[in-house]
Write an enzyme that holds these catalytic residues in place. Sequence first.
Site, mmCIF file in Angstrom:
data_model
loop_
_atom_site.group_PDB
_atom_site.id
_atom_site.type_symbol
_atom_site.label_atom_id
_atom_site.label_comp_id
_atom_site.label_asym_id
_atom_site.label_seq_id
_atom_site.Cartn_x
_atom_site.Cartn_y
_atom_site.Cartn_z
ATOM 1 N N HIS A 148 0.842 -1.207 0.000
ATOM 2 C CA HIS A 148 0.000 0.000 0.000
ATOM 3 C C HIS A 148 0.872 1.250 0.000
ATOM 4 O O HIS A 148 2.058 1.198 0.326
ATOM 5 C CB HIS A 148 -0.912 0.045 1.231
ATOM 6 C CG HIS A 148 -2.137 -0.821 1.110
ATOM 7 N ND1 HIS A 148 -2.120 -2.150 1.429
ATOM 8 C CD2 HIS A 148 -3.391 -0.547 0.694
ATOM 9 C CE1 HIS A 148 -3.333 -2.666 1.224
ATOM 10 N NE2 HIS A 148 -4.120 -1.708 0.767
ATOM 11 N N LYS A 152 -0.605 4.946 4.448
ATOM 12 C CA LYS A 152 -1.509 4.022 5.149
ATOM 13 C C LYS A 152 -1.055 3.823 6.587
ATOM 14 O O LYS A 152 0.125 3.589 6.853
ATOM 15 C CB LYS A 152 -1.579 2.680 4.412
ATOM 16 C CG LYS A 152 -2.594 1.739 5.038
ATOM 17 C CD LYS A 152 -2.958 0.588 4.136
ATOM 18 C CE LYS A 152 -3.901 -0.389 4.812
ATOM 19 N NZ LYS A 152 -5.195 0.216 5.188
#
Length: 260
Positions: A148, A152
């Site tokens: 990600h 995040k």
Amino acid sequence: MTARVCVLGPSGKMGRAVLDAAAGRRDVAISAAVDRPDAPGLGTQVAGVVATTDLAFGLDACEVYVDFTTPAATRAVAIAATSRRRAAVIGTTGLTAADEEAVAALVQVAPVVVAANFSLGVNLVLGLVRRAARTLGSEWDAEVVETHHRAKRDAPSGTALAIARAIAAGHGADYDRVKRHSRDGEIGARPRGEIGVSTVRGGDVIGEHTAYFFGAGERIEISHRATSRSIFAAGALRAAAWVVGKPPGRYDMLDVLDLA
Ligand code: NAD
């Protein structure tokens, strides 16, 4: 039927994607947008409504709220929604036990869709990995790797945990007993039945997940790559239109997509 929707966090990445996805849909209409006091864009018009900090107003103005925010906000809003029996679609990940308790109280009095991932593709992957794990058994080593973007906050991703839990269910195992979140140091040989989950963070990657099944002399990889947040937003709005009028309870995307 058009569901009146309150979007939380309209200044966020997912909040913006939900507002964009709502344009042109007939099954939902944005009736309010509520953000935190220091959020950018407060007081300006988004999707035909003015973004506000007034949560009570937002909840009273809608039939269902869509929540992609932070665990603390998800808890606070769930508490406020419980007295109103307001339907909800919750996508925030990294919830603590206390946050989950607040959601559990809401679920007693209102219909709520909770999903770590609202995309059709990932929900199909959940079914596929469960099936693969059941067929292959724990003789095939199962590992999950997720990647990600650098912003995040939680790890492993909620989707990676959902995939790993689906593998454990396929094995007939208790996930909390077999999980291994990343590895470091003298770890010894890999125990049979362990399910590893590893995290990669960087750049602007929206979300990538691969489940590996390592056999003797062969290997299966089941991967999903998100290239646009619009897939989560469209799924969340589909869930919002679906959940209004349902009996109180906790639902997931497999229910919404009729894949349960
Ligand atoms: P982000 O940081 O870009 O946005 C978060 C938003 O929440 C911001 O607009 C912020 O102002 C708002 N917010 C914070 N506190 C608030 C409060 N008290 N009231 C109202 N708004 C508040 O984050 P993001 O990338 O949009 O992700 C949000 C969450 O959604 C994360 O937990 C992420 O993991 C999750 N997510 C889930 C899915 C899924 O399909 N379930 C997909 C993508 C992201």
